[in-house]
Write a protein that holds these residues in place. Structure first.
Motif, PDB file in Angstrom:
ATOM      1  N   LYS A 207      32.564  34.441  71.026  1.00 41.96           N
ATOM      2  CA  LYS A 207      33.431  33.914  72.028  1.00 41.96           C
ATOM      3  C   LYS A 207      33.030  34.166  73.532  1.00 41.96           C
ATOM      4  O   LYS A 207      33.592  33.534  73.983  1.00 41.96           O
ATOM      5  N   LEU A 238      35.594  32.094  77.475  1.00 43.95           N
ATOM      6  CA  LEU A 238      35.537  30.718  77.445  1.00 43.95           C
ATOM      7  C   LEU A 238      37.287  29.778  77.319  1.00 43.95           C
ATOM      8  O   LEU A 238      37.799  30.063  75.836  1.00 43.95           O
ATOM      9  N   SER A 239      37.884  28.964  78.063  1.00 43.76           N
ATOM     10  CA  SER A 239      38.883  28.016  77.644  1.00 43.76           C
ATOM     11  C   SER A 239      38.666  26.784  79.049  1.00 43.76           C
ATOM     12  O   SER A 239      38.112  27.336  80.383  1.00 43.76           O
ATOM     13  N   CYS A 280      30.716  24.133  78.125  1.00 43.64           N
ATOM     14  CA  CYS A 280      30.858  24.060  76.975  1.00 43.64           C
ATOM     15  C   CYS A 280      30.536  24.454  76.103  1.00 43.64           C
ATOM     16  O   CYS A 280      30.387  23.654  74.645  1.00 43.64           O
ATOM     17  N   GLY A 283      30.125  27.949  74.235  1.00 42.62           N
ATOM     18  CA  GLY A 283      31.887  28.532  74.009  1.00 42.62           C
ATOM     19  C   GLY A 283      32.180  27.664  72.243  1.00 42.62           C
ATOM     20  O   GLY A 283      30.713  27.773  71.261  1.00 42.62           O
TER      21      GLY A 283
END
Ligand SMILES: Cc1cc2nc3c(=O)[nH]c(=O)nc-3n(C[C@H](O)[C@H](O)[C@H](O)COP(=O)(O)OP(=O)(O)OC[C@H]3O[C@@H](n4cnc5c(N)ncnc54)[C@H](O)[C@@H]3O)c2cc1C
Length: 283
Positions: A207, A238-239, A280, A283
């Motif tokens: 991630k 990633l968040s 997106c 991730g």
């Protein structure tokens, strides 16, 4: 008003030596003609001498070694899309070639012409930027190699000197473990010049982003690498908040203009959305 054909002369150069003589005499190279003929038809091509370069062997074909792939300047979009090694190592180039014009243009238009024309809306440059291609230019003085990032100098301006031809593009197949992403937004799926486009690569380990390269086209005088966004994202997990911040940084970095194809505001919002779609997906 249409052009008056007797104002133009046209020769065929069969060898590099003949091409160098033509350049010395001030003539301009003519490859697939898909950019030049549009200008001719619109009466916007200044009367000049042109020479066909399609028969020059050194500028033709795709060659591969263990370390690199070399695309001759005369490589067409159809050759790019159908080449197995480009499909597996540089899928962004296949995806972008597939969206250039339609089949007739893909059979005729060349990578050298797309680069030399130096339009900010050209489809191949963003992919060449993220793959960190090298460009080889040839003249009577010999071959010189530049990082592709240094080739485009501004709107329709580039490093090509009057006595030089684009010889080839060199690509190193170092991206097998990366995610590859390409998106072009135009008015239609084909025969459309882009309003904005993105080419992006990322290598993600548990991630965390280990490597990331992002380039956009049609949003500045040349295709651009988004270095500030890349620096921000490198090393991050990633968040949703990281993605939001990356989109904000992109909007500080980019100042696209209004023109006949779109508005600067639309280009910016859609570029941010394409960045989000890419992030997106990795991730
Ligand atoms: C209907 C239509 C749709 C199109 N759609 C798209 C699209 O979706 N996306 C896109 O990016 N482009 C599009 N194009 C533009 C065009 O097809 C490409 O830019 C094409 O790659 C140009 O290559 P060519 O060989 O035809 O170049 P040419 O027209 O022969 O030449 C273009 C310019 O490059 C120079 N040149 C050519 N080869 C060399 C060389 N080896 N060394 C130095 N100078 C050179 C010429 O002197 C000229 O200035 C479209 C064109 C048409 C007509």
């Amino acid at each position: 008003m249409r052009a008056y054909l007797p104002d133009y002369s046209f020769h065929r150069a069969k060898t590099l030596t003949e091409a160098f003589s033509q350049l010395e005499a001030g003539a301009k190279p003519f490859a697939g003609g898909t950019d030049i003929m549009v200008l001719l038809d619109a009466g916007a091509l200044p009367p000049d001498n042109y020479f066909d370069i399609l028969a020059i062997k050194e500028l033709q074909g795709i060659r591969s070694t263990k370390k690199a792939l070399s695309l001759g300047a005369l490589t067409t979009y159809s050759e790019i899309r159908n080449h197995k090694l480009i499909q597996s190592n540089f899928p962004i180039l296949c995806a972008s070639a597939r969206e250039v014009g339609a089949i007739a243009i893909q059979n005729r238009g060349t990578i050298g012409g797309n680069i030399a024309n130096s339009s900010p809306a050209a489809d191949l440059p963003p992919g060449l930027l993220v793959y960190e291609a090298q460009i080889n230019l040839i003249s009577k003085r010999g071959l010189r190699t530049l990082d592709y990032t240094k080739f485009h100098l501004g709107y329709k301006k580039n490093e090509l000197q009057k006595d030089e031809l684009i010889h080839s593009i060199t690509l190193k197949p170092e991206f097998q473990k990366h995610h590859h992403f390409w998106r072009k937004v135009g008015s239609r799926r084909s025969q459309a010049i882009s309003k904005t486009m993105i080419a992006a690569l990322a290598k993600v380990n548990r991630k965390r982003i280990e490597d990331i390269r992002i380039a956009l086209g049609s949003v500045a005088p040349t295709a651009v690498r988004c270095l500030e966004v890349e620096t921000f994202l490198k090393g991050k997990i990633l968040s949703p908040s990281t993605i939001l911040e990356a989109k904000k940084i992109l909007s500080r970095d980019l100042h696209p203009i209004d023109d006949i194809r779109s508005t600067g505001k639309y280009r910016l919002i859609v570029s941010q959305n394409m960045l989000e779609e890419f992030l997106c997906g990795i991730g």
